[in-house]
Enzyme design. Structure first.
Site, PDB file in Angstrom:
ATOM      1  N   GLY A  28      74.427  17.548 -56.890  1.00  0.00           N
ATOM      2  CA  GLY A  28      74.860  17.134 -55.560  1.00  0.00           C
ATOM      3  C   GLY A  28      76.115  17.853 -55.135  1.00  0.00           C
ATOM      4  O   GLY A  28      76.237  19.082 -55.254  1.00  0.00           O
TER       5      GLY A  28
ATOM      6  N   ASP B 223      75.475  19.741 -65.475  1.00  0.00           N
ATOM      7  CA  ASP B 223      74.909  18.397 -65.450  1.00  0.00           C
ATOM      8  C   ASP B 223      73.413  18.489 -65.737  1.00  0.00           C
ATOM      9  O   ASP B 223      72.851  19.576 -65.825  1.00  0.00           O
ATOM     10  CB  ASP B 223      75.114  17.758 -64.065  1.00  0.00           C
ATOM     11  CG  ASP B 223      76.526  17.224 -63.873  1.00  0.00           C
ATOM     12  OD1 ASP B 223      77.286  17.195 -64.855  1.00  0.00           O
ATOM     13  OD2 ASP B 223      76.867  16.844 -62.739  1.00  0.00           O
TER      14      ASP B 223
ATOM     15  N   LYS C  48      75.169  13.535 -68.065  1.00  0.00           N
ATOM     16  CA  LYS C  48      75.323  12.091 -68.216  1.00  0.00           C
ATOM     17  C   LYS C  48      74.086  11.459 -67.606  1.00  0.00           C
ATOM     18  O   LYS C  48      73.804  11.644 -66.420  1.00  0.00           O
ATOM     19  CB  LYS C  48      76.587  11.598 -67.511  1.00  0.00           C
ATOM     20  CG  LYS C  48      77.883  12.055 -68.182  1.00  0.00           C
ATOM     21  CD  LYS C  48      79.091  11.515 -67.440  1.00  0.00           C
ATOM     22  CE  LYS C  48      80.386  11.890 -68.138  1.00  0.00           C
ATOM     23  NZ  LYS C  48      80.547  11.198 -69.418  1.00  0.00           N
TER      24      LYS C  48
ATOM     25  N   MET D  40      72.575   5.758 -57.494  1.00  0.00           N
ATOM     26  CA  MET D  40      72.552   5.183 -58.846  1.00  0.00           C
ATOM     27  C   MET D  40      72.343   3.679 -58.815  1.00  0.00           C
ATOM     28  O   MET D  40      73.025   2.922 -59.513  1.00  0.00           O
ATOM     29  CB  MET D  40      73.841   5.550 -59.592  1.00  0.00           C
ATOM     30  CG  MET D  40      74.019   7.044 -59.801  1.00  0.00           C
ATOM     31  SD  MET D  40      75.628   7.465 -60.521  1.00  0.00           S
ATOM     32  CE  MET D  40      76.665   7.437 -59.057  1.00  0.00           C
TER      33      MET D  40
ATOM     34  N   THR E 225      74.672  16.850 -50.795  1.00  0.00           N
ATOM     35  CA  THR E 225      74.608  15.571 -51.479  1.00  0.00           C
ATOM     36  C   THR E 225      73.265  14.887 -51.233  1.00  0.00           C
ATOM     37  O   THR E 225      72.532  15.234 -50.301  1.00  0.00           O
ATOM     38  CB  THR E 225      75.774  14.662 -51.044  1.00  0.00           C
ATOM     39  OG1 THR E 225      75.861  13.553 -51.926  1.00  0.00           O
ATOM     40  CG2 THR E 225      75.593  14.180 -49.607  1.00  0.00           C
ATOM     41  N   ALA E 226      72.938  13.897 -52.079  1.00  0.00           N
ATOM     42  CA  ALA E 226      71.616  13.279 -52.055  1.00  0.00           C
ATOM     43  C   ALA E 226      71.294  12.621 -50.715  1.00  0.00           C
ATOM     44  O   ALA E 226      70.134  12.622 -50.287  1.00  0.00           O
ATOM     45  CB  ALA E 226      71.514  12.248 -53.174  1.00  0.00           C
TER      46      ALA E 226
END
Length: 297
Positions: A100, A46, A68, A182, A129-130
């Site tokens: 993440g 990523d 992405k 996001m 994870t974030a």
């Protein structure tokens, strides 16, 4: 039913390991994840915030950028799946390095289904994870006893061809802590929707960009302090509904935390000391700058 192969201590030829890269700092990678990278022949990665740092863990591997990115050209999901299958069929040891944790908003299922259909063995290595990285950045508990009994991770982001879900906040109830991924470009609409759902306008909010990196930033409209890890402050749902978020500073992914578990940050001089504070370079809280555009976690 999707079925991972039995976990192994080493990466096996002709197989794929989904490795969680964490929020950005390679130091947060698990030992198993680092070992698999060191053994990999091919890495499909990523968009990493510290690409050089991760590449240093697998200098022997062929690295393929399959990122992405919000609002920018991105690798087609079908292409990623086909590359995983083709590389594994060649007997390569493949790492799919996902930002993440692979299982959290990582478009994981599509890739697993392609591997299963092709009979390719796979396994997963979790990552930070974030939401966790952002809590560490702020120095708060997201599930503070007596304040928040649940943590809800959610996103308004939709995949290509996905039917828009206008009620994506249906699981968000006052008294929880929300970690919204996001959503930088939808900050104002998100804040207004939460207030309409009964959340107090004074509910604390923290927006953390590029969590875990030395250049990370947290942004808001209360007091500000500077440090070698960026700005430190929080805002409220009311101010986010009016102004959105400050203009993008670092260009990294943004995690928005909402809830009374963040109340201890309100009124502080950030997470540093006022005497240490560096002048803020962010736009004034009076400047309704365009909300941040958040990349995927």
């Amino acid at each position: 039913m999707l079925e991972p192969s039995a976990p192994t201590d080493h990466l096996v030829s002709g197989s794929v390991a989904f490795v969680g890269a964490g929020p950005g700092d390679p130091d947060l990678l698990t030992r198993r994840g680092a070992r698999f990278l060191a053994e990999a022949d091919v890495v499909l990665a990523d968009g990493l915030l510290d690409e050089d740092g991760f590449r240093a863990l697998a200098p022997q591997a062929l690295w393929l950028d399959v990122a992405k990115r919000a609002g920018r050209p991105s690798t087609e999901q079908d292409f990623i799946g086909r590359m995983l299958v083709s590389q594994a069929r060649r007997g390569q040891r493949v790492v799919r390095l996902k930002g993440g944790d692979p299982a959290v908003f990582g478009r994981l299922t599509e890739e697993l289904e392609m591997l299963d259909a092709a009979g390719i063995p796979w396994q997963m290595v979790p990552g930070v994870t974030a939401a966790s990285a952002s809590a560490a950045e702020l120095g708060v508990s997201l599930t503070q006893r007596g304040v928040a009994r649940s943590l809800v991770i959610l996103t308004p982001a939709e995949g290509r061809g996905e039917v828009p879900n206008q009620d994506w906040l249906c699981g968000a109830a006052p008294g929880q802590t929300l970690a919204i991924y996001m959503a930088g470009s939808r900050a104002q609409a998100t804040a207004r929707a939460l207030i309409d759902r009964g959340w107090a306008a004074s509910t604390p909010v923290a927006a953390v960009e590029s969590a875990s990196l030395r250049t990370s930033s947290t942004h808001g409209t209360s007091t500000v302090a500077g440090s070698d890890r960026g700005l430190r402050h929080v805002l409220t749902l009311e101010s986010m509904a009016e102004l959105g978020l400050p203009s993008l500073i670092l260009g990294g992914p943004v995690c928005i935390l909402v809830g009374d578990a963040l109340a201890g940050l309100m009124g502080l001089t950030g997470l540093g000391h006022e005497s240490d504070a560096a002048p803020s370079t962010k736009p004034s809280s009076e400047d309704p700058a365009a909300p941040w555009a958040a990349a995927s976690q």
